[in-house]
Every structure is written in structure tokens, then in C-alpha cells.
Motif scaffolding. Structure first.
Motif, PDB file in Angstrom:
ATOM      1  N   ILE A  15       0.872  -1.168   0.000  1.00 24.81           N
ATOM      2  CA  ILE A  15       0.000   0.000   0.000  1.00 24.81           C
ATOM      3  C   ILE A  15       0.909   1.217   0.000  1.00 24.81           C
ATOM      4  O   ILE A  15       1.734   1.374   0.905  1.00 24.81           O
ATOM      5  CB  ILE A  15      -0.935   0.013   1.223  1.00 24.81           C
ATOM      6  CG1 ILE A  15      -1.890  -1.176   1.176  1.00 24.81           C
ATOM      7  CG2 ILE A  15      -1.727   1.319   1.274  1.00 24.81           C
ATOM      8  CD1 ILE A  15      -2.730  -1.327   2.431  1.00 24.81           C
ATOM      9  N   ASP A  16       0.789   2.055  -1.009  1.00 26.52           N
ATOM     10  CA  ASP A  16       1.683   3.201  -1.135  1.00 26.52           C
ATOM     11  C   ASP A  16       0.974   4.455  -0.634  1.00 26.52           C
ATOM     12  O   ASP A  16      -0.021   4.901  -1.226  1.00 26.52           O
ATOM     13  CB  ASP A  16       2.113   3.375  -2.590  1.00 26.52           C
ATOM     14  CG  ASP A  16       3.306   4.306  -2.738  1.00 26.52           C
ATOM     15  OD1 ASP A  16       3.548   5.109  -1.818  1.00 26.52           O
ATOM     16  OD2 ASP A  16       3.994   4.240  -3.774  1.00 26.52           O
ATOM     17  N   ASN A  17       1.491   5.055   0.424  1.00 26.58           N
ATOM     18  CA  ASN A  17       0.871   6.240   1.033  1.00 26.58           C
ATOM     19  C   ASN A  17       1.490   7.537   0.510  1.00 26.58           C
ATOM     20  O   ASN A  17       1.674   8.504   1.253  1.00 26.58           O
ATOM     21  CB  ASN A  17       0.966   6.174   2.553  1.00 26.58           C
ATOM     22  CG  ASN A  17       2.404   6.057   3.051  1.00 26.58           C
ATOM     23  OD1 ASN A  17       3.321   5.799   2.286  1.00 26.58           O
ATOM     24  ND2 ASN A  17       2.595   6.228   4.354  1.00 26.58           N
ATOM     25  N   TYR A  18       1.750   7.568  -0.771  1.00 30.32           N
ATOM     26  CA  TYR A  18       2.382   8.735  -1.397  1.00 30.32           C
ATOM     27  C   TYR A  18       1.489   9.974  -1.300  1.00 30.32           C
ATOM     28  O   TYR A  18       0.277   9.920  -1.497  1.00 30.32           O
ATOM     29  CB  TYR A  18       2.668   8.420  -2.866  1.00 30.32           C
ATOM     30  CG  TYR A  18       3.200   9.591  -3.669  1.00 30.32           C
ATOM     31  CD1 TYR A  18       4.561   9.863  -3.719  1.00 30.32           C
ATOM     32  CD2 TYR A  18       2.330  10.417  -4.380  1.00 30.32           C
ATOM     33  CE1 TYR A  18       5.045  10.933  -4.461  1.00 30.32           C
ATOM     34  CE2 TYR A  18       2.806  11.489  -5.117  1.00 30.32           C
ATOM     35  CZ  TYR A  18       4.160  11.743  -5.152  1.00 30.32           C
ATOM     36  OH  TYR A  18       4.639  12.801  -5.885  1.00 30.32           O
ATOM     37  N   GLN A  19       2.134  11.099  -0.992  1.00 34.17           N
ATOM     38  CA  GLN A  19       1.502  12.408  -1.107  1.00 34.17           C
ATOM     39  C   GLN A  19       2.611  13.424  -1.381  1.00 34.17           C
ATOM     40  O   GLN A  19       3.796  13.128  -1.209  1.00 34.17           O
ATOM     41  CB  GLN A  19       0.739  12.780   0.158  1.00 34.17           C
ATOM     42  CG  GLN A  19       1.579  12.735   1.434  1.00 34.17           C
ATOM     43  CD  GLN A  19       0.796  13.230   2.629  1.00 34.17           C
ATOM     44  OE1 GLN A  19       0.439  14.391   2.681  1.00 34.17           O
ATOM     45  NE2 GLN A  19       0.532  12.337   3.584  1.00 34.17           N
ATOM     46  N   ASN A  20       2.237  14.596  -1.810  1.00 32.45           N
ATOM     47  CA  ASN A  20       3.214  15.621  -2.157  1.00 32.45           C
ATOM     48  C   ASN A  20       2.767  16.944  -1.549  1.00 32.45           C
ATOM     49  O   ASN A  20       1.779  17.535  -1.992  1.00 32.45           O
ATOM     50  CB  ASN A  20       3.341  15.738  -3.683  1.00 32.45           C
ATOM     51  CG  ASN A  20       4.482  16.645  -4.100  1.00 32.45           C
ATOM     52  OD1 ASN A  20       4.967  17.470  -3.328  1.00 32.45           O
ATOM     53  ND2 ASN A  20       4.918  16.501  -5.345  1.00 32.45           N
ATOM     54  N   ASN A  21       3.493  17.370  -0.518  1.00 29.18           N
ATOM     55  CA  ASN A  21       3.187  18.637   0.160  1.00 29.18           C
ATOM     56  C   ASN A  21       1.727  18.717   0.602  1.00 29.18           C
ATOM     57  O   ASN A  21       1.067  19.749   0.449  1.00 29.18           O
ATOM     58  CB  ASN A  21       3.522  19.827  -0.748  1.00 29.18           C
ATOM     59  CG  ASN A  21       5.011  19.947  -1.021  1.00 29.18           C
ATOM     60  OD1 ASN A  21       5.829  19.700  -0.125  1.00 29.18           O
ATOM     61  ND2 ASN A  21       5.360  20.306  -2.241  1.00 29.18           N
ATOM     62  N   GLY A  22       1.233  17.612   1.132  1.00 25.25           N
ATOM     63  CA  GLY A  22      -0.126  17.588   1.635  1.00 25.25           C
ATOM     64  C   GLY A  22      -1.183  17.270   0.604  1.00 25.25           C
ATOM     65  O   GLY A  22      -2.360  17.128   0.955  1.00 25.25           O
ATOM     66  N   TYR A  23      -0.791  17.134  -0.668  1.00 28.94           N
ATOM     67  CA  TYR A  23      -1.737  16.783  -1.726  1.00 28.94           C
ATOM     68  C   TYR A  23      -1.674  15.278  -1.992  1.00 28.94           C
ATOM     69  O   TYR A  23      -0.607  14.718  -2.226  1.00 28.94           O
ATOM     70  CB  TYR A  23      -1.448  17.557  -3.009  1.00 28.94           C
ATOM     71  CG  TYR A  23      -1.945  18.983  -2.958  1.00 28.94           C
ATOM     72  CD1 TYR A  23      -3.265  19.297  -3.270  1.00 28.94           C
ATOM     73  CD2 TYR A  23      -1.088  20.013  -2.574  1.00 28.94           C
ATOM     74  CE1 TYR A  23      -3.724  20.599  -3.216  1.00 28.94           C
ATOM     75  CE2 TYR A  23      -1.539  21.335  -2.511  1.00 28.94           C
ATOM     76  CZ  TYR A  23      -2.861  21.614  -2.829  1.00 28.94           C
ATOM     77  OH  TYR A  23      -3.317  22.900  -2.764  1.00 28.94           O
ATOM     78  N   PHE A  24      -2.841  14.658  -1.947  1.00 30.11           N
ATOM     79  CA  PHE A  24      -2.972  13.236  -2.243  1.00 30.11           C
ATOM     80  C   PHE A  24      -3.447  13.080  -3.691  1.00 30.11           C
ATOM     81  O   PHE A  24      -4.341  13.817  -4.115  1.00 30.11           O
ATOM     82  CB  PHE A  24      -4.002  12.584  -1.322  1.00 30.11           C
ATOM     83  CG  PHE A  24      -3.631  12.580   0.133  1.00 30.11           C
ATOM     84  CD1 PHE A  24      -3.160  11.418   0.722  1.00 30.11           C
ATOM     85  CD2 PHE A  24      -3.774  13.721   0.915  1.00 30.11           C
ATOM     86  CE1 PHE A  24      -2.844  11.384   2.076  1.00 30.11           C
ATOM     87  CE2 PHE A  24      -3.456  13.703   2.268  1.00 30.11           C
ATOM     88  CZ  PHE A  24      -2.986  12.539   2.848  1.00 30.11           C
ATOM     89  N   PRO A  25      -2.902  12.134  -4.442  1.00 31.06           N
ATOM     90  CA  PRO A  25      -3.445  11.893  -5.785  1.00 31.06           C
ATOM     91  C   PRO A  25      -4.914  11.502  -5.776  1.00 31.06           C
ATOM     92  O   PRO A  25      -5.645  11.764  -6.723  1.00 31.06           O
ATOM     93  CB  PRO A  25      -2.570  10.753  -6.320  1.00 31.06           C
ATOM     94  CG  PRO A  25      -1.315  10.820  -5.518  1.00 31.06           C
ATOM     95  CD  PRO A  25      -1.729  11.296  -4.155  1.00 31.06           C
ATOM     96  N   SER A  26      -5.355  10.865  -4.680  1.00 31.39           N
ATOM     97  CA  SER A  26      -6.743  10.412  -4.568  1.00 31.39           C
ATOM     98  C   SER A  26      -7.097  10.274  -3.091  1.00 31.39           C
ATOM     99  O   SER A  26      -6.223  10.368  -2.215  1.00 31.39           O
ATOM    100  CB  SER A  26      -6.925   9.068  -5.278  1.00 31.39           C
ATOM    101  OG  SER A  26      -8.223   8.538  -5.054  1.00 31.39           O
TER     102      SER A  26
END
Length: 402
Positions: A269-280
Motif C-alpha cells: 500500500i503506497d501512502n504517497y503524497q506531495n506537500n499535503g496533496y494526495f493523488p486520490s
């Protein structure tokens, strides 16, 4: 594709050809080619009232997908504009899908795949209802239609086939989810039982649910969280709601990848986010699968088949046919042609193993045949009688004036 006929035209076999030795890591390379990285990803529909809009999420999603570079992705919930946005921002992929209300209407269960690696052989859609061929149908207590998109692919790197099934279960009705699981299990009977199946989806229910039990009962599907060699972020769930870094915790794995007839190396499970923005508002589930063992048990792998590009031949000119595989095979090839002025004869011509695992033959054009787009098909049989065949990407134009 035009209907073809096998015909014998001529053969020159060269018994002594110089080749480089097979690399010491050929076995490792073969295993890497058999790896298949699959992602299941609910992309969240384009809702302008969300705390993070699609316009804000799209560049984050693009960056993430380009970095992860999965081989094939089952997405859920995206609307037609989102499906097109992903397509435009994901070079090298093609997609298959249909809106759940028909055409471009409603949410998609789209399948994105690397077009230079996979060839879709079949695909279709059905609805999770008592009338699965009826577009937009509902039956089991769900207020909105739910559906399945599936495709049968051939992997150009291994010549292996597999089914890919992608779905999205209802978020409200437990009865609909259970009935949906039963229908998917039933519809597997329509598939070739010897071909592996990968099932992706947002199932809106955890791993301990009745739906999960139905799909994993009687060796139907396997869950990578139970079978994978490596498990990454097992403590996370998959629904983050744009603000929950834990995804709801380990008991909230509502997005799954299930497998049938294929080995699972890892699940994440990939919990990726970028500067508080989630892809979904969901986290993706990523599995690394491998069907090398099944390939070895069932049929030899044909690799690096030459010619890869189209060739033009005049009478007396030859084309080299070459490929790599395991040693000790009986190897033949056939020239398959469209309708020409010559009657067909279904004769296979031998190839020689000129070095360990390297097979070669030459075919020479004759003056009495004119054909455009002839195909070269290689056939192999191992000592246990397991067979395989593959068609070269390059075709032959024989005595054709350009």
C-alpha cells in the motif's frame, strides 16, 4: 488481420554461424521479463466540492504514476474527462474502458496497460446485476450501477497470456457486494482455466468480509497479503479521505489485488503524497507478480525473435530467423502468407540450435511467389512435449514492387 495460409517456398539452413555466448545473467533477465507490476487505484471521481480538486490532484497523480511506472493499472471511479486526462499524461500506455451507464457516461473501471509490452486479445464489460449484459442494470439493493471491465492480454516479452479483471463494488449494500463477488466467481467459468487471472478493484469492504471469503474460497483467488514474499505498509488501510495518513489502519484494506494461477512476489500500500496533496482519497495497492515458474512448467519462452522489422525480399534473397530460448528444443518455423498465386502447404521447416539456447535458420525467396505482409511463425517443443509458438514482429514483402 488477414486470414493466412502456411506454404512451403524454400529453405537454406546455415549450420555454422558465429554468435556471442549467452550472458551469465540470462536466467536473471528471464525472471525480470516475467515480472508483472500491477496497480489497483481508485482515482476519486471529479467532484469540485472535494477538499482537493481533480485539477489540483492531476499533476500529483501524473508525477506519481510516472515515477512508479506500473505495467498495468486497474482504475476505478474516474469519469470520462479524468480517463482522458490520465491517458494524456501517461505516455506509453493505452486503455480499455466503458462508462458504467454506457458509452462515456458515468464512472469507468478503466484498464491502463503498456502498449509496447501487452497486446489485448479480447475484452468486454458486464454489470453486477441479475442481467449482467444490460448496460446500467442494478438488482441487489445498490442505487447506482456497478460493473466489471476485463481484458485478456498477451505479454510480448514472454508470450504469456493472462486475464485482467477490474471492478468497483457498491459502497452501501452488503447484499450487492456479496452477490457481486458470487457473479465474478461464476463468470470465471467463461475464461480458459489454464490462463492466470488478476482481479483488481475497490471492493468497499475489508479483507475479513464475506465478499473476500467468497472470492478466496476453494482456491479460487489468492490474496497477496497472505501469499506474498514481501509485504510493505501492511499496517495501513487504503482509504485516506485526503487527510488520514494511515488509510484507516490495517483493518481498512478495502482495495484489493487478487490472483489466480500466478506467483506473487510482493504487495504494497503506497501512502504517497506531495506537500499535503494526495493523488486520490484512496491509496493504491501494488503487487509484483511473476509467472516464470508457470512458464517453465507449461511451455518454453521464445525471446528476441528476429526479424523485428519488415523485410523486402526478391528472388534469391534470404532472411535470417533467430531467437533465444532454453537448450534442447525441437524448433521449426513456417511462412504464413495472405492469399497469393501459390497454393498453401502446411509444412514446418527446422531451425538449428547453433549455440546453447540460440536457434537460427534462413529462408530464401523464390521467383514464383509474390506476397505482401507474409508472417514468420516459430514453433518449439521441449523434451517433455510442452510447446509454444510466436510470430515475428517483422513481416516479409516478397517480390513486391515498391
Amino acid at each position: 488481420m488477414k486470414k493466412t495460409y502456411v506454404i512451403l517456398l524454400g529453405l537454406i539452413l546455415m549450420g555454422s554461424v558465429a554468435f556471442g555466448t549467452i550472458s551469465a545473467n540470462a536466467e536473471t533477465t528471464q525472471e525480470e521479463d516475467a515480472n508483472l507490476e500491477v496497480m489497483s487505484y481508485n482515482l476519486r471521481y471529479d467532484n469540485p466540492n472535494d477538499p482537493q480538486t481533480w485539477e489540483e490532484r492531476l499533476p500529483v497523480l501524473q508525477e506519481y504514476l510516472l515515477e512508479k511506472d506500473p505495467d498495468i493499472i486497474g482504475t476505478q471511479e474516474a469519469l470520462y474527462n479524468q480517463v482522458n486526462d490520465v491517458d494524456a499524461n501517461l505516455p506509453g500506455y493505452d486503455w480499455i474502458g466503458l462508462g458504467r451507464e454506457g458509452g462515456s457516461n458515468g464512472e469507468f473501471m478503466a484498464i491502463y496497460y503498456k502498449e509496447d509490452r501487452f497486446t489485448p486479445l479480447e475484452y468486454d464489460h458486464y454489470w453486477l446485476s441479475d442481467t449482467p449484459k444490460e448496460i446500467g442494470s442494478t438488482s441487489w439493493g445498490n442505487s447506482i450501477p456497478r460493473m466489471v471491465t476485463w481484458a485478456k492480454f498477451e505479454d510480448k516479452e514472454t508470450n504469456k497470456q493472462f486475464y485482467f479483471v477490474n471492478t468497483h463494488f457498491d459502497h452501501e449494500s452488503e447484499n450487492a457486494r456479496v452477490k457481486s463477488a458470487e457473479l465474478i466467481a461464476e463468470r470465471l467459468n467463461d475464461f480458459d482455466e489454464d490462463i492466470p487471472v488478476v482481479l483488481t478493484g475497490d471492493f468497499n469492504t475489508p479483507l475479513e468480509s464475506e465478499s473476500h471469503q467468497i472470492l478466496t474460497a476453494d482456491d479460487l483467488f489468492e490474496d497477496p497479503w497472505e501469499t506474498a514474499e514481501e509485504k510493505i505498509n501492511e499496517d495501513l488501510g487504503t482509504f485516506n479521505g485526503f487527510n488520514d495518513a494511515t488509510g484507516g489502519g490495517a483493518d481498512n484494506k478495502i482495495d484489493w489485488v487478487l490472483t489466480k494461477g500466478i506467483d506473487t512476489k510482493s504487495v504494497e500500500i503506497d501512502n504517497y503524497q506531495n506537500n499535503g496533496y494526495f493523488p486520490s482519497d484512496h491509496y493504491p495497492v501494488i503487487t509484483e507478480l511473476n509467472y516464470l515458474e508457470q512458464e517453465e512448467e507449461s511451455s518454453p519462452v521464445i525471446k528476441n525473435l528476429v526479424p523485428e522489422e519488415n523485410k523486402s525480399l526478391k528472388a534469391g534473397e534470404s532472411v535470417k530467423i533467430q531467437f533465444e530460448s532454453e537448450t534442447g528444443l525441437k524448433a521449426t518455423f513456417s511462412i504464413k502468407m495472405p492469399l497469393t498465386n501459390v497454393r498453401s502447404a502446411s509444412t514446418e521447416l527446422p531451425l538449428l540450435e547453433v549455440d546453447e539456447g540460440q536457434y537460427v535458420g534462413y529462408w530464401t525467396a523464390t521467383s514464383n511467389v509474390v506476397a505482401e505482409g507474409a508472417e514468420i511463425q516459430v514453433n518449439v517443443v521441449d523434451q517433455e512435449g510442452n510447446s509454444n509458438s510466436k510470430t515475428a514482429e517483422g513481416t516479409l514483402d516478397i517480390n513486391v514492387e515498391k
